[in-house]
Write a protein that holds these residues in place. Structure first.
Motif, PDB file in Angstrom:
ATOM      1  N   MET A 684      52.505  -9.368 -24.580  1.00 43.26           N
ATOM      2  CA  MET A 684      53.253  -9.849 -23.418  1.00 43.26           C
ATOM      3  C   MET A 684      52.462  -9.583 -22.144  1.00 43.26           C
ATOM      4  O   MET A 684      51.541  -8.755 -22.121  1.00 43.26           O
ATOM      5  CB  MET A 684      54.617  -9.171 -23.332  1.00 43.26           C
ATOM      6  N   MET A 685      52.827 -10.306 -21.078  1.00 44.19           N
ATOM      7  CA  MET A 685      52.249 -10.090 -19.755  1.00 44.19           C
ATOM      8  C   MET A 685      53.216  -9.212 -18.966  1.00 44.19           C
ATOM      9  O   MET A 685      54.296  -9.660 -18.566  1.00 44.19           O
ATOM     10  CB  MET A 685      52.027 -11.420 -19.024  1.00 44.19           C
ATOM     11  N   ILE A 686      52.837  -7.973 -18.754  1.00 41.56           N
ATOM     12  CA  ILE A 686      53.795  -7.007 -18.212  1.00 41.56           C
ATOM     13  C   ILE A 686      53.988  -7.135 -16.708  1.00 41.56           C
ATOM     14  O   ILE A 686      54.822  -6.429 -16.136  1.00 41.56           O
ATOM     15  CB  ILE A 686      53.382  -5.565 -18.571  1.00 41.56           C
ATOM     16  N   CYS A 687      53.269  -8.062 -16.058  1.00 35.88           N
ATOM     17  CA  CYS A 687      53.492  -8.236 -14.625  1.00 35.88           C
ATOM     18  C   CYS A 687      54.772  -9.015 -14.342  1.00 35.88           C
ATOM     19  O   CYS A 687      55.358  -8.881 -13.263  1.00 35.88           O
ATOM     20  CB  CYS A 687      52.299  -8.911 -13.967  1.00 35.88           C
ATOM     21  N   VAL A 688      55.221  -9.857 -15.304  1.00 37.57           N
ATOM     22  CA  VAL A 688      56.428 -10.661 -15.070  1.00 37.57           C
ATOM     23  C   VAL A 688      57.420 -10.598 -16.225  1.00 37.57           C
ATOM     24  O   VAL A 688      58.630 -10.725 -16.012  1.00 37.57           O
ATOM     25  CB  VAL A 688      56.070 -12.141 -14.801  1.00 37.57           C
ATOM     26  N   SER A 689      56.938 -10.452 -17.443  1.00 36.67           N
ATOM     27  CA  SER A 689      57.827 -10.513 -18.600  1.00 36.67           C
ATOM     28  C   SER A 689      58.643  -9.232 -18.718  1.00 36.67           C
ATOM     29  O   SER A 689      58.216  -8.155 -18.295  1.00 36.67           O
ATOM     30  CB  SER A 689      57.017 -10.755 -19.875  1.00 36.67           C
ATOM     31  N   ARG A 690      59.809  -9.397 -19.354  1.00 39.16           N
ATOM     32  CA  ARG A 690      60.724  -8.268 -19.424  1.00 39.16           C
ATOM     33  C   ARG A 690      61.155  -8.044 -20.870  1.00 39.16           C
ATOM     34  O   ARG A 690      60.353  -8.257 -21.785  1.00 39.16           O
ATOM     35  CB  ARG A 690      61.926  -8.515 -18.497  1.00 39.16           C
ATOM     36  N   CYS A 691      62.389  -7.679 -21.078  1.00 39.44           N
ATOM     37  CA  CYS A 691      62.835  -7.276 -22.403  1.00 39.44           C
ATOM     38  C   CYS A 691      64.236  -7.816 -22.657  1.00 39.44           C
ATOM     39  O   CYS A 691      65.109  -7.735 -21.784  1.00 39.44           O
ATOM     40  CB  CYS A 691      62.817  -5.749 -22.492  1.00 39.44           C
ATOM     41  N   THR A 692      64.452  -8.396 -23.838  1.00 32.64           N
ATOM     42  CA  THR A 692      65.792  -8.867 -24.198  1.00 32.64           C
ATOM     43  C   THR A 692      66.566  -7.805 -24.970  1.00 32.64           C
ATOM     44  O   THR A 692      67.753  -7.974 -25.226  1.00 32.64           O
ATOM     45  CB  THR A 692      65.700 -10.142 -25.054  1.00 32.64           C
TER      46      THR A 692
END
Length: 700
Positions: A684-692
């Motif tokens: 994942m790209m941790i600058c924008v992506s999050r967690c469901t």
């Protein structure tokens, strides 16, 4: 043993003697020192056959091979792109792949280091406990890979000329040979261990002066082999042989008008041949100063009678066995030293003369086969292949105005040498100041390794990068760069429709030239505000009406519906440009089942679902748990706790902050990953992506 300095010091005499019809010195066919030079100066720098493209059709399909003594692996990735690597783990130098097969990842069976198809190091046991471990610099060593007539060729030298240029002026004649047999059924692989130097068996295959005597009951019964009938044509790196069939062959075929024997030789060791029953791809593999191996892949022409095929393959098998016998006896003559230099029959052994001149050129003048990088460190015994990703200083060699508001930067290594290889679609990071890093697509020639080119638009809404380039950067400046990386690779497709908007032409430009080089059908739709604002029009002009230029102020918007409606099935649509253009393409392609859309965006798309919740992230390497607030990114949370994470765009565009996911369900909000990659959920790209889910475990 011959002193190599003696041969090196007699370069002019040997060159003159070759021109006069004499052969290479006999000592060069047995001397271990010469063989060592050949390993480096020939087999580490030349194009060589490794397999069939059809056998690498599926994502993850791979094959292994040897280029001289260099083990390699070639694999097709999920986007259809072929990659070649040295088949040696960067840890303890064990192979990462064996034989052929299909894998989603390559894992070394010795200690478990795992690599992706593009050669990047994905993971290694115990990595979280290792300090100062730079995973980006420990990918598999790359090699060049290209296809020709349905077959795969590889070259360890990433600075070597493309295969199409390697063929030189032979293209027209090669087209006449009709060598398109890659889709025929594989009829078996034949291997002959030769107790002789690789050059001797290769030379034997390049002439038929010996055929009436040595092969009077085999090859010479099937084809006319006299000088009047056996035609040879030579080029710099290529030779062609053509021979008509005999009455025996016509009786076997039960018809006349046969095409006969046609052979294409690519220096140093690759042969493609075809006749009216079989096609063959062969290569000579050097094993030592006095030993080699001849490997033949046979392919059966559809409709060939099985009884005829058996008889035909037997003729070839006995022919190669006869060649093995005479070459083994020949090696003894070279070893004894009684005749220091043989004399050729230039009127019927012209192809051997071509082979020896080309081989001598490579040994006497290493620059012939292209520049080599300097050894990296005191332990290097030979010039290494450059790694794929670097962080280094480059010098701005030139700043060039390409259009209104667009400049290009030509970047060269500060200390000379070569830059890492890249493929169309790749980008690099320009580290402009301590806090200002921006990504720009490489838009030069991927086959030129002494310079990179990027182009930058002076955007009014710039976050600082383009303004800095246009107002602060000058020729002679030194800039820190990282890369190259590629999240917009050109897939293998039946045809291409390229769509570029404004400065979006930069990643598209090398794709256009790659498609043209590979002979694939393509068209380019290039839109911009005005003609004067559209960069690189001069570079595109040579492609004629394949390029459709649409300045908006005179032609209006691009007719996407019309162009997509005319696209052939299997077309890959490659697009880069402003958000409205790409959104419109998304809508059109969603209802067109004949094409696949691949995009690269300037800005992240607006999400209709902007709901966010807090969650926890476990950093697996340290066991630390971070709490990520609703309005906080994982990247900011990690940096706030002193975790060193590379990042740049902070918009999910560049891929710099890509991080492996070990557990949990990512909520992907980037524009880098494909749908398949998102579905796998392992990065994942941790600058924008999050967690469901409530919790993520990351490899940090």
């Amino acid at each position: 043993m011959t002193d190599m300095t003696e041969i090196d010091g007699d370069t002019e005499r040997i060159t003159d003697s070759l021109a006069a019809g004499w052969q290479l010195p006999a000592a060069m066919y047995s001397d271990p020192a010469v063989y060592e030079q050949e390993r480096e100066l020939i087999f580490r720098r030349a194009w060589q056959y490794v397999g069939r493209e059809k056998d690498l059709a599926e994502p993850g399909a791979y094959l292994t091979a040897q280029l001289g003594d260099l083990p390699i692996v070639v694999v097709r990735d999920r986007d259809g792109v072929l990659h070649g690597h040295v088949n040696v783990c960067r840890h303890r130098l064990h192979p990462v792949a064996e034989g052929t097969g299909c894998r989603q990842l390559f894992q070394c069976r010795y200690h478990g280091w795992t690599y992706t198809h593009d050669g990047s190091l994905r993971s290694a046991p115990g990595l979280r406990d290792e300090d100062a471990f730079d995973r980006q610099t420990l990918g598999l060593r790359p090699i060049q890979v290209e296809t020709f007539r349905g077959f795969v060729f590889a070259n360890p030298d990433v600075a070597a000329e493309p295969l199409a240029e390697y063929l030189g002026g032979a293209h027209a004649l090669v087209d006449e040979l009709n060598l398109d047999f890659a889709d025929w059924e594989h009829g078996g692989t034949y291997t002959y261990d030769i107790p002789a130097n690789w050059k001797l068996f290769t030379e034997n295959t390049l002439e038929c002066y010996h055929c009436p005597l040595v092969h009077q009951d085999t090859y010479a019964t099937a084809f006319h082999t006299t000088k009047a009938n056996y035609q040879c044509t030579e080029f710099d790196n290529v030779a062609v042989q053509v021979a008509p069939v005999t009455e025996l062959t016509e009786r076997l075929a039960a018809r006349g008008g046969l095409d006969g024997f046609r052979l294409l030789y690519l220096w140093p060791v690759s042969f493609l041949s075809v006749d009216d029953f079989v096609g063959m791809v062969a290569r000579t593999v050097p094993l030592g100063p006095h030993s080699s191996r001849f490997v033949v892949d046979a392919f059966v022409k559809p409709g060939t009678d099985p009884a005829v095929l058996e008889q035909w393959l037997d003729i070839y098998d006995r022919t190669f066995a006869e060649d093995k016998t005479v070459v083994a006896a020949q090696q003894a003559g070279y070893d004894c030293g009684a005749v220091p230099q043989g004399r050729l029959m230039t009127n019927c052994e012209s192809t051997i003369a071509m082979f020896q001149r080309r081989t001598w050129m490579a040994l006497a003048d290493p620059s012939i086969t292209g520049p080599r990088p300097a050894p990296a460190g005191p332990a290097a015994q030979s010039a290494p292949i450059p790694r794929e990703v670097v962080e280094a200083d480059v010098r701005v060699d030139a700043v060039t105005t390409e259009a209104d508001g667009v400049v290009s930067l030509t970047l060269v290594p500060v200390a000379g040498g070569v830059l890492p290889p890249w493929r169309p679609g790749a980008h690099i990071d320009l580290c402009l100041t301590g806090e200002l890093t921006r990504q720009y697509s490489l838009c030069g020639d991927p086959h030129t390794t002494d310079r990179w080119t990027v182009a930058v638009l002076d955007a009014p809404a710039s976050r600082g990068g383009s303004a800095y380039v246009h107002r602060q950067v000058a020729a002679g400046d030194t800039i820190r760069v990282r890369g190259p990386r590629n999240h917009f690779a050109l897939p293998d497709a039946a045809a291409y429709l390229f769509v570029a908007g404004g400065i979006g032409i930069t990643p598209i430009l090398p794709m256009v030239e790659e498609a043209e080089r590979n002979g694939r059908p393509w068209r380019l739709l290039y839109g911009g505000r005005s003609l004067s604002s559209m960069a690189f029009l001069d570079r595109l002009a040579r492609h004629g009406d394949k390029v459709q230029v649409h300045p908006q102020d005179t032609h209006g918007l691009l007719d996407l519906d019309g162009y997509l409606a005319a696209a052939a099935p299997g077309t890959a649509v490659m697009a880069c440009g402003p958000t409205p253009l790409l959104d419109a393409l998304d809508a059109v392609c969603a209802t067109n089942g004949r094409v696949t859309l691949h995009t690269e965006r300037f800005t992240a798309p607006t999400r209709s679902d902007s709901s966010v919740t807090a969650f926890d992230v476990v950093l697996a390497r340290t066991g630390v748990t971070l709490h990520v607030e609703e309005k906080q990114s994982i990247l900011d949370a990690a940096l706030g706790h002193g975790v060193p994470v590379l990042s740049s765009c902070r918009e999910g565009l560049c891929g710099t902050c890509e991080t492996p996911v070990l557990d949990g369900e990512p909520d992907h909000r980037d524009t880098v990953l494909t749908e398949d990659e998102r579905a796998r959920g392992d990065t994942m790209m941790i600058c924008v992506s999050r967690c469901t889910s409530d919790r993520l475990v990351l490899d940090l």
